[in-house]
Write an enzyme that holds these catalytic residues in place. Structure first.
Site, PDB file in Angstrom:
ATOM      1  N   LYS A 112       0.866  -1.182   0.000  1.00  0.00           N
ATOM      2  CA  LYS A 112       0.000   0.000   0.000  1.00  0.00           C
ATOM      3  C   LYS A 112       0.900   1.228   0.000  1.00  0.00           C
ATOM      4  O   LYS A 112       2.038   1.169   0.483  1.00  0.00           O
ATOM      5  CB  LYS A 112      -0.861   0.011   1.278  1.00  0.00           C
ATOM      6  CG  LYS A 112      -2.101   0.852   1.202  1.00  0.00           C
ATOM      7  CD  LYS A 112      -3.317   0.088   0.722  1.00  0.00           C
ATOM      8  CE  LYS A 112      -4.526   0.959   0.642  1.00  0.00           C
ATOM      9  NZ  LYS A 112      -5.710   0.266   0.177  1.00  0.00           N
ATOM     10  N   GLY A 116     -19.829   7.440  -0.232  1.00  0.00           N
ATOM     11  CA  GLY A 116     -18.838   7.816  -1.238  1.00  0.00           C
ATOM     12  C   GLY A 116     -18.906   6.869  -2.420  1.00  0.00           C
ATOM     13  O   GLY A 116     -19.982   6.358  -2.761  1.00  0.00           O
TER      14      GLY A 116
HETATM   15  P1  NAD Z   1     -14.829   7.654  -0.513  1.00  0.00           P
HETATM   16  O1  NAD Z   1     -13.826   8.624  -0.006  1.00  0.00           O
HETATM   17  O2  NAD Z   1     -15.333   7.782  -1.912  1.00  0.00           O
HETATM   18  O3  NAD Z   1     -16.106   7.627   0.447  1.00  0.00           O
HETATM   19  C1  NAD Z   1     -16.043   7.640   1.835  1.00  0.00           C
HETATM   20  C2  NAD Z   1     -17.253   8.429   2.319  1.00  0.00           C
HETATM   21  O4  NAD Z   1     -17.348   8.303   3.721  1.00  0.00           O
HETATM   22  C3  NAD Z   1     -17.159   9.933   2.010  1.00  0.00           C
HETATM   23  O5  NAD Z   1     -18.356  10.345   1.372  1.00  0.00           O
HETATM   24  C4  NAD Z   1     -16.981  10.573   3.395  1.00  0.00           C
HETATM   25  O6  NAD Z   1     -17.565  11.863   3.482  1.00  0.00           O
HETATM   26  C5  NAD Z   1     -17.704   9.568   4.266  1.00  0.00           C
HETATM   27  N1  NAD Z   1     -17.331   9.557   5.688  1.00  0.00           N
HETATM   28  C6  NAD Z   1     -16.100   9.683   6.252  1.00  0.00           C
HETATM   29  N2  NAD Z   1     -16.178   9.567   7.590  1.00  0.00           N
HETATM   30  C7  NAD Z   1     -17.482   9.343   7.889  1.00  0.00           C
HETATM   31  C8  NAD Z   1     -18.205   9.124   9.094  1.00  0.00           C
HETATM   32  N3  NAD Z   1     -17.591   9.098  10.277  1.00  0.00           N
HETATM   33  N4  NAD Z   1     -19.538   8.938   9.024  1.00  0.00           N
HETATM   34  C9  NAD Z   1     -20.174   8.934   7.835  1.00  0.00           C
HETATM   35  N5  NAD Z   1     -19.544   9.138   6.649  1.00  0.00           N
HETATM   36  C10 NAD Z   1     -18.214   9.339   6.685  1.00  0.00           C
HETATM   37  O7  NAD Z   1     -14.168   6.197  -0.292  1.00  0.00           O
HETATM   38  P2  NAD Z   1     -14.613   4.826  -0.949  1.00  0.00           P
HETATM   39  O8  NAD Z   1     -13.749   4.561  -2.137  1.00  0.00           O
HETATM   40  O9  NAD Z   1     -16.098   4.768  -1.080  1.00  0.00           O
HETATM   41  O10 NAD Z   1     -14.134   3.797   0.173  1.00  0.00           O
HETATM   42  C11 NAD Z   1     -14.858   3.652   1.389  1.00  0.00           C
HETATM   43  C12 NAD Z   1     -14.137   2.666   2.290  1.00  0.00           C
HETATM   44  O11 NAD Z   1     -13.994   1.407   1.615  1.00  0.00           O
HETATM   45  C13 NAD Z   1     -12.691   3.078   2.669  1.00  0.00           C
HETATM   46  O12 NAD Z   1     -12.419   2.604   3.964  1.00  0.00           O
HETATM   47  C14 NAD Z   1     -11.829   2.331   1.661  1.00  0.00           C
HETATM   48  O13 NAD Z   1     -10.529   2.113   2.146  1.00  0.00           O
HETATM   49  C15 NAD Z   1     -12.627   1.051   1.528  1.00  0.00           C
HETATM   50  N6  NAD Z   1     -12.386   0.364   0.266  1.00  0.00           N
HETATM   51  C16 NAD Z   1     -12.644   0.990  -0.911  1.00  0.00           C
HETATM   52  C17 NAD Z   1     -12.401   0.320  -2.108  1.00  0.00           C
HETATM   53  C18 NAD Z   1     -12.691   0.955  -3.438  1.00  0.00           C
HETATM   54  O14 NAD Z   1     -12.737   0.234  -4.451  1.00  0.00           O
HETATM   55  N7  NAD Z   1     -12.929   2.254  -3.524  1.00  0.00           N
HETATM   56  C19 NAD Z   1     -11.902  -0.994  -2.074  1.00  0.00           C
HETATM   57  C20 NAD Z   1     -11.686  -1.629  -0.843  1.00  0.00           C
HETATM   58  C21 NAD Z   1     -11.938  -0.927   0.331  1.00  0.00           C
END
Ligand code: NAD
Length: 350
Positions: free
Chosen positions: A83, A185
């Site tokens: 990472k 998100g």
């Molecule tokens: P993103 O940044 O697009 O979305 C995250 C959302 O969570 C944002 O809208 C943010 O405002 C909101 N948020 C943050 N803290 C919060 C809280 N305390 N309460 C409510 N909302 C809150 O990220 P993403 O790509 O959707 O990823 C989300 C999670 O999934 C992350 O932990 C990421 O590491 C994990 N993840 C994502 C992927 C991927 O393909 N994007 C793959 C594996 C894991």
């Protein structure tokens, strides 16, 4: 944290390498963590985050890269775990020169680490990284690129929710259940749309309340504040924001039978919080298993991208989770512990 402490920490967590990169002319400060390359090159996304200090970034990259080792192993992929984190404010620092420089650092590792999107890194950013290195996935700027992994992550979580319901209730009919999603998100919003299509009742929340409320209006869902979302009485709670949300305080307040969501490192403390969930009889879909859809998709990019095959492998998260749940029950273990055992066995046998 002194340099001695960092060495002790990477030894304790089993990392092979931790690489510090900086270019003051661009304000670039990045750390690349390579945890384990026994099954293959270390693949994992790059997170852009305004960390309070270097210690926080080090701990994050170490935890995230180790998680990738387990994610690849449990998903049956020939990949190791790695990472990268970029430290600083994305709104101020992002530029083509910045990402090209980061790409040069990735290239300098000769393929031991392969990068991709993560929080605050979009496809355009990754395309710029790809101008300087071939060791990058999730691109759209070259033939055979798979682009944004989040639709596959959302599909995998959707399948994981179904598997968890099947195991807990005997039925995976989504039209009869209520799901709370924390974080609307890239992944959370796509998961909400998939569930809505199946007739699932939804409660949504985001610290960006406008984002959550707009999605609620589109899908006819209820809104909950970020402080209250985990307390909603639901069948499934899906954390899709940041890590550490499942901890001593929130576990005592949860009103759900199942936790199944996308966020990485959901348990603040794997051991104690895993035990607390088991005690409360809350079924926990281990985060790195249920959120592997994005990784499975970028892995297919390395093999020669075939969307159908990637979709099929992502949907198999359903079966992987059922296998883990059965092992956990048989061995009277937490599900996270059972999953770790399967992953560690695969790495040991490599
Ligand atoms: P993103 O940044 O697009 O979305 C995250 C959302 O969570 C944002 O809208 C943010 O405002 C909101 N948020 C943050 N803290 C919060 C809280 N305390 N309460 C409510 N909302 C809150 O990220 P993403 O790509 O959707 O990823 C989300 C999670 O999934 C992350 O932990 C990421 O590491 C994990 N993840 C994502 C992927 C991927 O393909 N994007 C793959 C594996 C894991």
């Amino acid at each position: 944290m002194s340099s001695m402490d960092v060495m002790q920490l990477i030894e304790k967590m089993g990392h092979e390498q931790l690489v510090f990169c900086q270019d003051s002319s661009l304000g670039l400060k990045a750390i690349i963590g390579i945890h384990n390359t026994k099954l293959g090159p270390a693949l994992g996304g790059c997170r852009f985050w305004n960390y309070a200090n270097t210690d926080e970034a080090v701990v994050d990259v170490l935890r995230l890269s180790r998680g990738m080792t387990y994610k690849a192993a449990i998903s049956g992929l020939n990949l190791g775990g790695g990472k990268a984190v970029i430290m600083g404010d994305p709104a101020k620092l992002k530029s083509e020169a910045f990402f090209r420089r980061f790409g040069q650092f990735v290239e300098s590792l000769s393929g031991r680490y392969i990068t991709a999107e993560d929080v605050n890194m979009n496809v355009n950013d990754i395309n710029q990284v790809a101008s300087e290195t071939k060791h990058v996935t999730g691109v759209t700027s070259r033939a055979g690129g798979s682009g944004d992994p989040s639709p596959f992550t959302a599909l995998g979580v959707f399948q994981g929710i179904k598997a968890s319901l099947k195991y807990r209730t005997g039925s995976d009919d989504l039209s009869r259940v209520k799901v709370a999603i924390q974080g609307c998100g890239s992944v959370g919003s796509k998961l909400a749309i998939l569930l809505h299509k199946e007739g699932t009742s939804l409660i949504l929340s985001d610290i960006n309340s406008e984002r959550a409320k707009t999605l609620c209006a589109d899908l006819g869902a209820e809104y909950a504040s970020p402080e209250n979302i985990h307390k909603a009485p639901v069948d499934v709670y899906a954390p899709c924001a940041l890590g550490g949300g499942i901890n001593e305080k929130t576990i005592s307040e949860l009103e759900t039978d199942i936790i199944a969501g996308a966020a990485n490192n959901q348990l603040l403390d794997e051991k104690t919080d895993g035990a607390r969930l088991k005690e409360r009889k809350i079924l926990y879909a281990p985060d790195y298993v249920i959120n592997a859809g994005g990784l499975i998709n970028v892995y297919h990019e390395l093999l020669g991208y075939d969307k159908e095959k990637s979709t099929r492998d992502t949907m198999n998260i359903y079966n992987t989770l059922l296998e883990i749940y059965k092992l956990a029950e048989k061995n009277k273990q937490g599900t996270h512990e059972a999953s770790n055992i399967i992953a560690e066995r695969r790495i040991a046998n490599a």
